[in-house]
Design a protein around this motif. Structure first.
Motif, PDB file in Angstrom:
ATOM      1  N   ALA A   1       0.824  -1.215   0.000  1.00 52.48           N
ATOM      2  CA  ALA A   1       0.000   0.000   0.000  1.00 52.48           C
ATOM      3  C   ALA A   1       0.851   1.256   0.000  1.00 52.48           C
ATOM      4  N   ILE A   2       0.440   2.231  -0.808  1.00 50.70           N
ATOM      5  CA  ILE A   2       1.073   3.548  -0.840  1.00 50.70           C
ATOM      6  C   ILE A   2       0.333   4.509   0.073  1.00 50.70           C
ATOM      7  N   ASN A   3      -0.996   4.446   0.031  1.00 56.17           N
ATOM      8  CA  ASN A   3      -1.827   5.373   0.810  1.00 56.17           C
ATOM      9  C   ASN A   3      -3.145   4.683   1.152  1.00 56.17           C
ATOM     10  N   PRO A   4      -3.222   4.049   2.328  1.00 51.76           N
ATOM     11  CA  PRO A   4      -4.455   3.345   2.689  1.00 51.76           C
ATOM     12  C   PRO A   4      -5.563   4.269   3.190  1.00 51.76           C
ATOM     13  N   VAL A   5      -5.266   5.566   3.359  1.00 51.28           N
ATOM     14  CA  VAL A   5      -6.273   6.502   3.875  1.00 51.28           C
ATOM     15  C   VAL A   5      -7.445   6.589   2.892  1.00 51.28           C
ATOM     16  N   GLY A   6      -8.646   6.416   3.394  1.00 47.00           N
ATOM     17  CA  GLY A   6      -9.834   6.535   2.557  1.00 47.00           C
ATOM     18  C   GLY A   6     -10.222   5.269   1.820  1.00 47.00           C
ATOM     19  N   ALA A   7      -9.516   4.152   2.080  1.00 50.55           N
ATOM     20  CA  ALA A   7      -9.872   2.909   1.381  1.00 50.55           C
ATOM     21  C   ALA A   7     -11.287   2.469   1.744  1.00 50.55           C
TER      22      ALA A   7
ATOM     23  N   ALA B   1     -16.239  -4.052  -4.978  1.00 47.76           N
ATOM     24  CA  ALA B   1     -15.914  -2.995  -4.014  1.00 47.76           C
ATOM     25  C   ALA B   1     -14.543  -3.208  -3.392  1.00 47.76           C
ATOM     26  N   MET B   2     -14.206  -4.451  -3.103  1.00 52.94           N
ATOM     27  CA  MET B   2     -12.897  -4.728  -2.514  1.00 52.94           C
ATOM     28  C   MET B   2     -11.765  -4.442  -3.489  1.00 52.94           C
ATOM     29  N   SER B   3     -11.959  -4.743  -4.758  1.00 55.93           N
ATOM     30  CA  SER B   3     -10.903  -4.481  -5.743  1.00 55.93           C
ATOM     31  C   SER B   3     -10.676  -2.981  -5.916  1.00 55.93           C
ATOM     32  N   CYS B   4     -11.743  -2.190  -5.866  1.00 62.36           N
ATOM     33  CA  CYS B   4     -11.597  -0.735  -5.951  1.00 62.36           C
ATOM     34  C   CYS B   4     -10.894  -0.189  -4.710  1.00 62.36           C
ATOM     35  N   ALA B   5     -11.243  -0.721  -3.535  1.00 62.98           N
ATOM     36  CA  ALA B   5     -10.598  -0.278  -2.299  1.00 62.98           C
ATOM     37  C   ALA B   5      -9.107  -0.604  -2.320  1.00 62.98           C
ATOM     38  N   SER B   6      -8.751  -1.778  -2.825  1.00 68.84           N
ATOM     39  CA  SER B   6      -7.332  -2.136  -2.939  1.00 68.84           C
ATOM     40  C   SER B   6      -6.613  -1.210  -3.912  1.00 68.84           C
ATOM     41  N   ALA B   7      -7.274  -0.894  -5.024  1.00 72.95           N
ATOM     42  CA  ALA B   7      -6.665   0.018  -6.001  1.00 72.95           C
ATOM     43  C   ALA B   7      -6.434   1.394  -5.404  1.00 72.95           C
ATOM     44  N   SER B   8      -7.346   1.842  -4.534  1.00 79.60           N
ATOM     45  CA  SER B   8      -7.177   3.164  -3.926  1.00 79.60           C
ATOM     46  C   SER B   8      -5.960   3.200  -3.004  1.00 79.60           C
ATOM     47  N   CYS B   9      -5.609   2.043  -2.405  1.00 84.42           N
ATOM     48  CA  CYS B   9      -4.419   1.972  -1.554  1.00 84.42           C
ATOM     49  C   CYS B   9      -3.130   2.123  -2.364  1.00 84.42           C
ATOM     50  N   LEU B  10      -3.223   1.922  -3.657  1.00 91.37           N
ATOM     51  CA  LEU B  10      -2.059   2.057  -4.539  1.00 91.37           C
ATOM     52  C   LEU B  10      -1.967   3.435  -5.186  1.00 91.37           C
ATOM     53  N   SER B  11      -2.880   4.336  -4.811  1.00 91.58           N
ATOM     54  CA  SER B  11      -2.870   5.705  -5.335  1.00 91.58           C
ATOM     55  C   SER B  11      -2.432   6.666  -4.232  1.00 91.58           C
ATOM     56  N   PRO B  12      -1.602   7.657  -4.550  1.00 87.83           N
ATOM     57  CA  PRO B  12      -1.194   8.636  -3.525  1.00 87.83           C
ATOM     58  C   PRO B  12      -2.297   9.623  -3.175  1.00 87.83           C
ATOM     59  N   HIS B  13      -3.377   9.656  -3.975  1.00 86.31           N
ATOM     60  CA  HIS B  13      -4.435  10.644  -3.800  1.00 86.31           C
ATOM     61  C   HIS B  13      -5.690   9.980  -3.220  1.00 86.31           C
ATOM     62  N   THR B  14      -6.113  10.441  -2.051  1.00 88.64           N
ATOM     63  CA  THR B  14      -7.236   9.839  -1.337  1.00 88.64           C
ATOM     64  C   THR B  14      -8.522   9.899  -2.150  1.00 88.64           C
TER      65      THR B  14
ATOM     66  N   ASP C   1      -7.563  -5.180 -12.764  1.00 87.14           N
ATOM     67  CA  ASP C   1      -6.546  -6.225 -12.578  1.00 87.14           C
ATOM     68  C   ASP C   1      -6.674  -6.876 -11.204  1.00 87.14           C
ATOM     69  N   LEU C   2      -6.943  -6.059 -10.174  1.00 88.57           N
ATOM     70  CA  LEU C   2      -7.080  -6.582  -8.819  1.00 88.57           C
ATOM     71  C   LEU C   2      -8.366  -7.399  -8.653  1.00 88.57           C
ATOM     72  N   PHE C   3      -9.390  -7.066  -9.439  1.00 90.58           N
ATOM     73  CA  PHE C   3     -10.645  -7.813  -9.398  1.00 90.58           C
ATOM     74  C   PHE C   3     -10.391  -9.292  -9.688  1.00 90.58           C
ATOM     75  N   LYS C   4      -9.498  -9.560 -10.629  1.00 86.43           N
ATOM     76  CA  LYS C   4      -9.184 -10.940 -11.004  1.00 86.43           C
ATOM     77  C   LYS C   4      -8.474 -11.688  -9.872  1.00 86.43           C
ATOM     78  N   LYS C   5      -7.830 -10.928  -8.964  1.00 81.80           N
ATOM     79  CA  LYS C   5      -7.059 -11.542  -7.877  1.00 81.80           C
ATOM     80  C   LYS C   5      -7.811 -11.509  -6.545  1.00 81.80           C
TER      81      LYS C   5
END
Length: 310
Positions: free
Chosen positions: A245-251, A276-289, A299-303
């Motif tokens: 995770a880069i920025n878990p704030v707001g996941a 919803a979980m795949s979007c929340a994980s993707a948000s942790c990989l973004s520096p912007h909340t 991509d994360l949806f598949k995993k």
């Protein structure tokens, strides 16, 4: 359209400093970033990132309120905020080298009865135009601990789904109006049921009980361990892929916004949780909340794994 409610909006200021925070000294800020803050606005950004039309409402006031509306517009989000007499609050997050973070959160300045009634009538109008309504976060002084109960009931009486994401007395009273969905953590669902919840089996039992009381979708966050969801289709457990995770704030806010999108699109059961979980994980990989790359989410949806457990 999805409407998001942020009763306690703020101007969020991220102060990046180049040395450890030292008490009692003058600290020079190397970089400052302003954003439209409040959990509901994080939700709105997540909805917009998913490509769904979204409109933000809540309270704003004074020069800070004008500026907040400008920041919302820069995010590409339409707004219909209720203008109030008092100034919108500011919240500061001091970010140190190495990942240290110190937050200074102002309370929401008071709203009066007339302003609250204006909020009620505005939300009723917007609910009638919306596919889903979300309500998130704390509330300003004067709104009352029953404010979410009143707002949830108003939206439900309009025949529209509503997601409530708050805590403490606001959640305790708000849930009496039977929102469509709630997203408590383990401690919060324990408070709602007046008992300590320990272990997955007890989480599952608690989610089932809350669902049987009339909440259609109960999602209990387990942090990095995923989530439990109780709904009409059954009880599901979701497992998120391991990420750095880069920025878990707001996941959690991204998860709420993505569930609103899932409801608006007619997704059911495991599909909505996985999305919803795949979007929340993707948000942790973004520096912007509240913002994320939908390709990363795909991509994360598949995993992301979801299994029915009851």
């Amino acid at each position: 359209m999805i409407t998001t409610v942020t009763l306690n909006a703020s101007i969020d200021k991220a102060y990046r400093i180049n040395m450890p925070l030292t008490k009692g000294t003058v600290m020079r800020v190397a970089e400052c970033e302003d954003s439209a803050g409040g959990k509901g606005l994080n939700v709105a950004r997540a909805i917009a990132a998913n490509g769904e039309p979204v409109l933000a409402t809540g309270f704003v006031g004074g020069n800070n309120g004008h500026y907040l509306c400008e920041l919302v517009a820069r995010d590409g989000i339409r707004e219909r905020f209720v203008r109030v007499r008092n100034e919108t609050r500011c919240c500061i997050n001091v970010l140190e080298p190495g990942g240290g973070s110190t937050e200074f959160l102002e309370p929401g300045r008071p709203v009066d009865r007339a302003e609250l009634e204006d909020m009620m009538s505005t939300l009723l109008e917007l609910a009638n135009q919306s596919d889903v309504v979300t309500m998130s976060g704390s509330v300003p002084v004067g709104a009352g601990t029953d404010v979410y109960q009143r707002l949830v009931r108003l939206v439900r009486e309009a025949g529209k789904p509503v997601i409530l994401d708050t805590s403490g007395d606001y959640l305790m009273q708000g849930i009496r109006a039977l929102p469509t969905m709630v997203k408590p953590n383990i401690d919060e669902i324990g408070q709602l049921l007046n008992r300590k919840i320990e272990g997955i089996d007890e989480v599952v039992s608690a989610a089932r009980e809350l669902h049987e009381r009339g909440v259609e979708i109960v999602v209990v966050s387990l942090g990095a361990a995923g989530a439990i969801m109780a709904c009409d289709e059954g009880i599901f457990r979701g497992y998120a892929p391991k990420i750095q995770a880069i920025n878990p704030v707001g996941a959690g806010d991204t998860m709420v916004g993505s569930f609103a999108v899932a409801i608006a699109r007619g997704m059911k059961g495991s599909e909505s949780l996985r999305f919803a979980m795949s979007c929340a994980s993707a948000s942790c990989l973004s520096p912007h909340t509240g913002r994320f790359d939908t390709q990363v989410a795909d991509d994360l949806f598949k995993k992301t794994a979801v299994e029915i457990i009851a």
